[in-house]
Design a protein around this motif. Structure first.
Motif, PDB file in Angstrom:
ATOM      1  N   LYS A  15       0.831  -1.204   0.000  1.00  0.00           N
ATOM      2  CA  LYS A  15       0.000   0.000   0.000  1.00  0.00           C
ATOM      3  C   LYS A  15       0.867   1.256   0.000  1.00  0.00           C
ATOM      4  O   LYS A  15       0.576   2.224  -0.711  1.00  0.00           O
ATOM      5  N   GLY A  16       1.931   1.248   0.778  1.00  0.00           N
ATOM      6  CA  GLY A  16       2.832   2.396   0.822  1.00  0.00           C
ATOM      7  C   GLY A  16       3.526   2.623  -0.506  1.00  0.00           C
ATOM      8  O   GLY A  16       3.622   3.757  -0.986  1.00  0.00           O
ATOM      9  N   PHE A  17       4.015   1.539  -1.119  1.00  0.00           N
ATOM     10  CA  PHE A  17       4.650   1.659  -2.439  1.00  0.00           C
ATOM     11  C   PHE A  17       3.646   2.148  -3.478  1.00  0.00           C
ATOM     12  O   PHE A  17       3.965   2.981  -4.325  1.00  0.00           O
ATOM     13  N   ALA A  18       2.424   1.625  -3.429  1.00  0.00           N
ATOM     14  CA  ALA A  18       1.396   2.046  -4.384  1.00  0.00           C
ATOM     15  C   ALA A  18       1.108   3.536  -4.242  1.00  0.00           C
ATOM     16  O   ALA A  18       0.966   4.245  -5.238  1.00  0.00           O
ATOM     17  N   THR A  20       3.181   5.838  -3.139  1.00  0.00           N
ATOM     18  CA  THR A  20       4.339   6.572  -3.652  1.00  0.00           C
ATOM     19  C   THR A  20       4.375   6.555  -5.178  1.00  0.00           C
ATOM     20  O   THR A  20       4.568   7.596  -5.817  1.00  0.00           O
ATOM     21  N   LEU A  21       4.177   5.381  -5.763  1.00  0.00           N
ATOM     22  CA  LEU A  21       4.245   5.249  -7.227  1.00  0.00           C
ATOM     23  C   LEU A  21       3.124   6.002  -7.931  1.00  0.00           C
ATOM     24  O   LEU A  21       3.288   6.460  -9.054  1.00  0.00           O
ATOM     25  N   SER A  22       1.963   6.126  -7.288  1.00  0.00           N
ATOM     26  CA  SER A  22       0.820   6.764  -7.931  1.00  0.00           C
ATOM     27  C   SER A  22       0.710   8.251  -7.611  1.00  0.00           C
ATOM     28  O   SER A  22      -0.167   8.933  -8.148  1.00  0.00           O
ATOM     29  N   ARG A  29      -3.834   2.047 -11.664  1.00  0.00           N
ATOM     30  CA  ARG A  29      -3.956   0.865 -10.810  1.00  0.00           C
ATOM     31  C   ARG A  29      -2.556   0.290 -10.675  1.00  0.00           C
ATOM     32  O   ARG A  29      -1.882   0.047 -11.673  1.00  0.00           O
ATOM     33  N   VAL A  30      -2.106   0.094  -9.433  1.00  0.00           N
ATOM     34  CA  VAL A  30      -0.770  -0.435  -9.166  1.00  0.00           C
ATOM     35  C   VAL A  30      -0.935  -1.860  -8.637  1.00  0.00           C
ATOM     36  O   VAL A  30      -1.544  -2.062  -7.600  1.00  0.00           O
ATOM     37  N   ASP A  31      -0.410  -2.826  -9.381  1.00  0.00           N
ATOM     38  CA  ASP A  31      -0.551  -4.241  -9.014  1.00  0.00           C
ATOM     39  C   ASP A  31       0.727  -4.785  -8.409  1.00  0.00           C
ATOM     40  O   ASP A  31       1.819  -4.549  -8.938  1.00  0.00           O
ATOM     41  N   THR A  45      -1.275   0.222 -14.440  1.00  0.00           N
ATOM     42  CA  THR A  45      -2.228   0.307 -15.537  1.00  0.00           C
ATOM     43  C   THR A  45      -2.897   1.677 -15.508  1.00  0.00           C
ATOM     44  O   THR A  45      -3.503   2.054 -14.508  1.00  0.00           O
ATOM     45  N   PHE A  46      -2.785   2.401 -16.608  1.00  0.00           N
ATOM     46  CA  PHE A  46      -3.256   3.780 -16.652  1.00  0.00           C
ATOM     47  C   PHE A  46      -4.628   3.954 -17.300  1.00  0.00           C
ATOM     48  O   PHE A  46      -5.199   5.034 -17.217  1.00  0.00           O
ATOM     49  N   TYR A  47      -5.141   2.932 -17.958  1.00  0.00           N
ATOM     50  CA  TYR A  47      -6.439   3.030 -18.618  1.00  0.00           C
ATOM     51  C   TYR A  47      -7.194   1.737 -18.426  1.00  0.00           C
ATOM     52  O   TYR A  47      -6.624   0.649 -18.533  1.00  0.00           O
ATOM     53  N   HIS A  48      -8.480   1.843 -18.176  1.00  0.00           N
ATOM     54  CA  HIS A  48      -9.359   0.682 -18.093  1.00  0.00           C
ATOM     55  C   HIS A  48      -9.361  -0.028 -19.452  1.00  0.00           C
ATOM     56  O   HIS A  48      -9.620   0.614 -20.472  1.00  0.00           O
ATOM     57  N   HIS A  49      -9.019  -1.275 -19.496  1.00  0.00           N
ATOM     58  CA  HIS A  49      -8.984  -2.064 -20.743  1.00  0.00           C
ATOM     59  C   HIS A  49      -8.222  -1.341 -21.855  1.00  0.00           C
ATOM     60  O   HIS A  49      -8.663  -1.278 -23.004  1.00  0.00           O
ATOM     61  N   CYS A  50      -7.090  -0.746 -21.515  1.00  0.00           N
ATOM     62  CA  CYS A  50      -6.243  -0.020 -22.476  1.00  0.00           C
ATOM     63  C   CYS A  50      -6.971   1.146 -23.134  1.00  0.00           C
ATOM     64  O   CYS A  50      -6.569   1.628 -24.184  1.00  0.00           O
ATOM     65  N   GLY A  51      -8.072   1.580 -22.538  1.00  0.00           N
ATOM     66  CA  GLY A  51      -8.832   2.691 -23.100  1.00  0.00           C
ATOM     67  C   GLY A  51      -9.633   2.320 -24.331  1.00  0.00           C
ATOM     68  O   GLY A  51     -10.157   3.186 -25.013  1.00  0.00           O
ATOM     69  N   LEU A  52      -9.736   1.024 -24.633  1.00  0.00           N
ATOM     70  CA  LEU A  52     -10.423   0.578 -25.855  1.00  0.00           C
ATOM     71  C   LEU A  52     -11.842   0.077 -25.624  1.00  0.00           C
ATOM     72  O   LEU A  52     -12.618  -0.011 -26.567  1.00  0.00           O
ATOM     73  N   VAL A  53     -12.172  -0.287 -24.380  1.00  0.00           N
ATOM     74  CA  VAL A  53     -13.470  -0.900 -24.106  1.00  0.00           C
ATOM     75  C   VAL A  53     -14.310   0.066 -23.268  1.00  0.00           C
ATOM     76  O   VAL A  53     -13.907   0.448 -22.169  1.00  0.00           O
TER      77      VAL A  53
END
Length: 75
Positions: A15-18, A20-22, A29-31, A45-53
């Protein structure tokens, strides 16, 4: 029946790394993976379904988008 999962041992570290990274990124979304008790970054991941769906029903595209606060464009 409902399945129960235990939090990874390094959950608070993840959670702490997420956080910082975000930092400063309007939507991401940081996995992470728990690899033998160690926190491993999977992907960002910066876009839901790569921004295509589009979302279904369609009104969710506008509704979710309205919750984002984007920074002013820099020239």
């Amino acid at each position: 029946p409902e399945e129960r999962f235990e939090k990874p041992a390094e959950f608070e570290l993840m959670k702490g790394f997420a956080a910082t990274l975000s930092s400063g990124i309007p939507f991401v979304r940081v996995d992470f993976y728990d690899a033998g008790g160690k926190a491993m970054l999977g992907e960002m991941t910066f876009y839901h379904h790569c921004g295509l769906v589009p979302f279904k029903p369609p009104h969710w595209d506008k509704r979710l988008g309205s919750w984002l606060e984007l920074p002013e464009a820099r020239s």
